[in-house]
Design an enzyme around this catalytic site. Structure first.
Site: not given
Ligand code: NVA
Ligand code: CP
Length: 314
Positions: A106, A133, A136, A230, A270, A298
């Site tokens: 990540r 992502h 997800q 989101d 998500c 997930r």
């Molecule tokens: N769009 C959000 C998703 C978090 C799971 C982010 O990138 O923070």
């Molecule tokens: N949806 C998702 O990726 O959640 P986290 O940021 O908690 O991993």
């Protein structure tokens, strides 16, 4: 054997998604029946998880999922590894991938995960970047198929022709929805505030008929099978928080939007969610919301994905 990475949704074919969606259902069934499923126990397999951004679901789902498959995990963050002290990503990839069988990352820019993958001896999985992502969306599609299966049971038939309303930011989730729509034959109704639109080139899609844009989020929801949203401010964009709050004020999924969707429409997010911002409490905690199954899924889809990337079709 060629290494397969999962850096974007389109890294796998429609036929591979058909397999993965069925396999995830099988693996979930085993989990629910308390039956052992240990393809990674002998020989032992290890997953390295690298987090440069915060996480709850991604961490728990990959870590618990890997143990449930009989494997083990190594957890690294920028702060507690040399990644935070400017060791080149290429060097990190060469070293880490000699010691583990899979890597989940990540991070910020997609180019970072691509550079890591280019120097990795083992499959690399995108656990979220600024641009995408994919894990997800895989879970979201699995959840949609679970709730609204096709008469013959084919997961791709269940998705084909569906309408997904995307209300909010043209972000990593939106980009990934577009890739999924192009590959699997459904349509995304996208409504974003101006200045936050999706960019088909950035999303990596070539066909323009897999999405339609709407100025009014209420119109985007009309006739949708799924309404999804989101956070207004994704990780890494916190400095824009106040500006975004003002720009996104009309992009809050509420009961009126859900009423405009199909009567059997689902709501997904998500997570993490901010009630009162991108969604009202009535919707996310209401009868059409499937966010808790979506979050649990997930783990099941990622178990299928890790198994597939390492061992192929079983
Ligand atoms: N769009 C959000 C998703 C978090 C799971 C982010 O990138 O923070
Ligand atoms: N949806 C998702 O990726 O959640 P986290 O940021 O908690 O991993």
């Amino acid at each position: 054997m060629t290494i397969r990475h999962y850096l974007q949704f389109k890294d796998l074919s429609a036929d591979e998604y058909a397999y993965l969606l069925r396999r995830a259902a099988f693996i979930k069934g085993k989990f629910k029946a308390f039956e052992k499923h240990h393809p990674f126990a002998d020989p032992d397999r290890t997953l390295a998880m690298i987090f440069e951004k915060a996480s709850t679901r991604t961490r728990v789902s990959f870590e618990a999922g890997m143990y449930q498959l009989g494997g083990s995990v190594v957890h690294l963050t920028t702060g507690d590894s040399q990644l935070g002290r400017a060791e080149p990503i290429e060097d990190s990839a060469k070293v880490i991938s000699r010691m583990v069988d899979l890597v989940m990352i990540r991070t910020f820019e997609q180019t970072k995960i691509e550079r890591f993958a280019a120097h990795s001896r083992v499959p690399v999985i995108n656990g979220l970047t600024n641009e995408f992502h994919p894990c997800q969306i895989l879970a979201d599609l699995f959840t949609l198929v679970e709730y609204r299966p096709a008469p013959g049971g084919d997961p791709l038939d269940a998705l084909r022709g569906k309408v997904v309303a995307w209300v909010g930011d043209g972000n990593n989730m939106a980009n990934t929805w577009l890739q999924a729509a192009e590959l699997l034959g459904f349509t995304v109704h996208v409504s974003t505030p101006s200045g936050y639109e999706v960019d088909p080139a950035l999303a990596g899609i070539t066909r323009s008929d897999c999405f339609k844009t709407f100025k009014d989020p209420r119109e985007a929801c009309a006739g949708a099978d799924l309404v999804t949203t989101d956070v207004w401010t994704s990780m890494g964009f916190e400095a824009e928080n106040e500006v975004r709050r003002a720009a996104f004020a009309q992009w809050c999924v509420d009961e009126d939007m859900m009423r405009r969707a199909r009567p059997d429409a689902l709501f997904m997010h998500c997570l993490p969610a901010h009630r009162g911002e991108e969604v009202t409490a009535e919707v996310i905690d209401g009868p059409q919301s499937v966010v808790w199954d979506e979050a649990e899924n997930r783990m099941h889809v990622q178990k299928a994905l890790m198994e597939y990337l390492l061992l192929g079709r079983l």
